[in-house]
Each structure stands twice: as structure tokens, then as C-alpha cells.
Motif scaffolding. Structure first.
Motif: not given
Length: 319
Positions: A10-12, A199-207, A216-222, A226-232
Motif C-alpha cells: 500500500v503506497v498512498p 500498482l493499481t490506482g483504482s482503489e475500488l477494485t484492489v481485491d 500493490g495499490v496507490v489509493p487516494g482515500i488511503g 491507510p490501515a483498511g487498505y493494509v488489512r485488505l
């Protein structure tokens, strides 16, 4: 710190808090970096779209990047966006980022004028030759009007020009084709570019993207959770796709905050960035929710809707 290759996790893209005068609020930015590191992120992307890089002066860019690098203090790698219209300008930003201690660079294709694939390749190769830091391509055609083809990305990965790619194209089929071009989900490690990071920047389809084989993912709402995306991410890495989907669905609901700004009064980017900053203010992380001029700040009603999203996601506001 040395950049882990391939970069993963996870790289916000770090928001850039501003004060009421529109200058970088370094104290708030420092708290935000601590919030992200405490959330378990694997890296930080400073000066990206969510950082409002296009609105910042060169001096403000330097202030923001220097703050992120200093506060991170080697605990996680810092990627620096060096986004600009032409190669010479991008090279200047890259040299500045290297001097400030960035661990890697992130650049788009040239823009304003449309460029051919061969010109884009020359752009990335010249940048990589000018500054000896790992270079990530940022594929965001909505902003630069050029889509990086899978064949071009593979070529630049194979010859060592690119260390990775942040895909913000919104083209999920194109992302899957790129992964196949690079060896597929199970063949990436032995494929044509085994050390290349996607890395995907599409935070709604990370799974779904992680199941397909992204790193990994680069989520703006991360910035907000941030902990939520790390759990995912951790659930996906462990093969617990049911848990990953449950966390993704919670984050989809949280992401609904990006639409709180009335369309009659502001652009969608203003609404999204304003919602992130409003959330960070409500959580007590930054002092001011202002976005860079001429973006319009969310009104009280919209901020109230952000607060509702936070509470529903288990993130109660403190303000």
C-alpha cells in the motif's frame, strides 16, 4: 532507504495540507505522514495527483517533498512525482527530488501536445539516464491524453528503463492484458520483467487487481484509512479472499465521500480532494481542509456528509 524491488503493498499518494493562505502546512503534513506510517503502509507517493501537484509552485513542491522525506526518515520508501509537460522540465524536477532524498521517481508521459509511443519511450529513457533513481511510469490518460500500451511498458521494463507502473487508466481490461504481457499472475517472477512492479490506482477494485497479480495499490482515500487498505492487502496476500472482499466493500462505502460536493458548484476533482482533506481535518490530522486555488472548498453540508461516511466506516470524527 533502499527501494524494495519490486515495490509492493500500500503506497498512498500523500495529500498536501495547505494553510489558510494556500501555503504548505508542514506541521499538518508531518502528522499525516505519521498517520500513514502508523497505519502500516509500505511506501509513500509524494507529489501525485492527490497531492495536488499540478497546483503547486516549484518551491511548494520542494517543501512538501522535503517534509515527507524527513518525517518518513527511512521507515518506508518515498516516491516523488516529477510530473510536468515536457522532458526538460521533468528532468529538472527529478534532479531536485534526488537532491531532497527521494527513493524513486514517478513520471507521466509528456502532455499538452499529443505524443507518439516512440516519443514517450525517448522521454522515459532520457529521464532515467539523467537521474539514477528507479523510475515508475504513471499511466493516467484522462490527464495526459496518452495511454501507455502494454507493449511499450514491457519494452521499457525489459531494458531497465522502468522499475514499475502506477495504473490509473481506469481500464481494468487493459491492466489485465499488461499483467499477461508481463508473464501472467503465476509467471511474473520468471516473466520478461521479473523485478517490475505493477500498482493499481483504482482503489475500488484492489481485491480483484491483487487476485489478477498486481503488486500493490496507490489509493487516494488511503490517506484517510491507510490501515483498511493494509488489512485488505494482507488478507489478499494470505489468500483470504472473503476477508479481502469484505474490507474492499467497506472501503467502497467510505469512498462514496468523493461525490459529496454538489456538481452544480464544483468539479469532481475538487469534490474528491476536498472530501479527503475534510476527512483528515475531522479526524484531527490536519488543521485546514482547504484545497489549492481555484478549487472550491466543500460547504458545511458536504463536510457533514463526509462525517457520516467516516462514522459508517468505523472512523469517528474528533471534530
Amino acid at each position: 532507504m533502499s527501494l524494495t524491488a519490486p515495490l509492493h503493498g500500500v503506497v498512498p499518494p500523500v495529500c498536501t495540507p495547505l494553510d489558510s493562505q494556500g501555503e504548505v502546512d508542514t506541521s499538518s503534513l508531518a502528522r499525516l505522514v505519521e498517520h500513514l506510517v502508523a497505519g502500516g503502509v509500505h511506501g509513500l507517493f509524494a507529489l501525485g495527483s492527490t497531492s495536488e501537484v499540478a497546483y503547486l509552485t516549484d518551491e511548494q513542491r520542494s517543501t512538501a517533498l522535503e517534509t515527507v522525506v524527513n518525517v518518513a526518515d527511512g521507515r518506508v520508501p518515498v516516491l516523488a512525482g516529477v510530473i510536468d509537460t515536457t522532458t526538460p522540465r521533468v528532468v529538472e524536477h527529478a534532479r531536485s527530488a534526488a537532491e531532497l532524498g527521494a527513493d524513486a521517481l514517478v513520471a507521466t508521459a509528456p502532455f499538452y501536445t499529443r505524443t507518439h509511443g516512440k516519443e514517450i519511450a525517448q522521454h522515459f529513457r532520457r529521464l532515467r539516464a539523467a537521474v539514477d533513481l528507479p523510475l515508475f511510469a504513471y499511466d493516467i490518460p484522462v490527464a495526459v491524453h496518452s495511454k501507455l500500451s502494454a507493449a511499450l511498458v514491457r519494452e521499457l521494463a525489459e531494458d531497465g528503463t522502468l522499475a514499475g507502473l502506477k495504473d490509473s487508466s481506469g481500464d481494468e481490461g487493459g491492466l489485465r492484458r499488461l499483467l499477461v504481457e508481463l508473464g501472467g499472475r503465476d509467471g511474473r517472477k520468471e516473466g520478461p520483467a521479473p523485478r517490475f512492479s505493477v500498482l493499481t490506482g483504482s482503489e475500488l477494485t484492489v481485491d480483484a487487481a491483487l487476485l489478477a497479480g498486481v503488486d500493490g495499490v496507490v489509493p487516494g482515500i488511503g490517506n484517510v484509512d491507510p490501515a483498511g487498505y493494509v488489512r485488505l492487502y494482507d488478507a489478499a496476500r494470505a489468500g483470504n479472499w472473503a476477508l479481502a472482499a469484505k474490507e474492499q466493500e467497506r472501503l467502497v462505502e467510505l469512498f462514496g465521500m468523493v461525490d459529496v460536493g454538489p456538481e452544480a458548484d464544483m468539479g469532481r476533482s475538487s469534490s474528491a480532494l476536498g472530501s479527503f482533506k475534510a476527512a483528515l481535518h475531522l479526524l484531527g490530522i490536519i488543521e485546514c481542509g482547504d484545497t489549492a486555488f481555484p478549487q472550491i472548498r466543500l460547504n458545511a453540508e458536504s463536510v457533514g456528509l463526509v462525517a457520516q461516511r467516516l462514522r459508517a466506516a468505523g472512523l469517528p470524527p474528533v471534530r
